[in-house]
Design a protein around this motif. Structure first.
Motif, short mmCIF file in Angstrom:
data_model
loop_
_atom_site.label_atom_id
_atom_site.label_comp_id
_atom_site.label_asym_id
_atom_site.label_seq_id
_atom_site.Cartn_x
_atom_site.Cartn_y
_atom_site.Cartn_z
N GLY A 27 37.91 31.37 38.51
CA GLY A 27 39.34 30.76 38.33
C GLY A 27 39.30 29.65 37.24
N ASP A 29 40.32 26.79 37.24
CA ASP A 29 40.11 25.26 37.89
C ASP A 29 38.49 25.28 38.33
OD1 ASP A 29 42.63 24.48 37.42
OD2 ASP A 29 43.11 25.34 39.33
N ASP A 114 46.37 29.98 38.97
CA ASP A 114 45.84 28.82 38.01
C ASP A 114 46.67 28.49 36.67
OD1 ASP A 114 43.79 28.46 39.79
OD2 ASP A 114 42.40 29.52 38.61
N ARG A 117 49.64 26.29 37.49
CA ARG A 117 49.50 24.98 37.33
C ARG A 117 49.12 24.08 36.29
NH1 ARG A 117 47.06 26.93 42.35
NH2 ARG A 117 45.17 26.93 41.17
N SER A 118 48.98 25.06 35.08
CA SER A 118 48.58 24.77 33.77
C SER A 118 49.51 24.20 32.65
CB SER A 118 47.73 25.69 33.31
OG SER A 118 46.69 26.26 33.91
#
Length: 212
Positions: A27, A29, A114, A117-118
């Motif tokens: 992932g 993160d 992910d 949320r970037s």
């Protein structure tokens, strides 16, 4: 020690390639700069020689991973009748081998959450490659214009991605296998309504191309 002229380019390429595998496995993160550089057997001190930020590397690694999927789909369907091409992609994507090999598989089930949320650059990169993936599937749906085929193509990708996400998350192999089959069955039904004659086949071919 003297390095070849393209040493810097080759090193940068190696970092991006290894980062793309690591990000799909853990992932976006889940890996620090130190972790990302370790994947390429390099120290983190040289990171900023090649990239302006961690996000810049993540975007390049994401783009590479998605480009690999697009290239694989095009190679898999080259010279194949549309209905068989669609079949080949689905059977390969919703296979135990793809489920069990996240690092070498499609970036969508591994990184989509992910990316959401970037920052905007990662989302733009993701969206641009996703459009190309939709185009590949749309080209395999007969009896529809390229525009009309995009919606069922997007739906097919969403079904494949969701099936893989759930199959990987399931702790029970029986349930995981059933989820893959449920995804295949849903796509068979959709394919029939879109005029694609799908002949399901037993296959051991996984997402990653076999080496001869």
């Amino acid at each position: 020690m003297r390095y070849p002229k393209d040493h810097g380019q080759q090193t940068r390429k190696r970092i991006v390639e290894n980062a793309s595998y690591g990000l799909r496995q853990n992932g976006a993160d889940g890996l620090s700069v130190v972790d990302l550089m370790k994947l390429a057997d390099l120290t983190h001190g040289s990171f900023y020689v090649y990239f302006k930020s961690r996000d810049a590397l993540v975007v390049e690694a994401l783009a590479l991973a998605m480009d690999q999927t697009i290239a694989y789909w095009l190679d898999l369907t080259q010279g194949v009748p549309d209905e068989k091409g669609f079949d080949a992609i689905v059977e390969s994507y919703l296979s135990p081998r793809h489920r069990d090999n996240a690092a070498r598989g499609c970036a969508l089930p591994a990184l989509a959450a992910d990316v959401g949320r970037s920052g905007p650059e990662a989302r733009r990169t993701f969206a641009g490659r996703l459009e190309k993936m939709i185009d590949v599937i749309a080209g395999l749906i007969p009896k529809r214009s390229s525009t009309d085929a995009r919606q069922p193509a997007a739906g097919a990708i969403a079904t494949m991605v969701g099936s893989i996400v759930l199959a990987r998350a399931a702790g029970d192999k029986r349930l995981s296998d059933a989820l893959l089959e449920a995804g295949r069955q849903a796509l068979r039904t959709q394919a029939a309504s879109d005029g694609v004659e799908w002949r399901p086949q037993c296959t051991e071919s996984g997402f990653e191309r076999r080496k001869s």
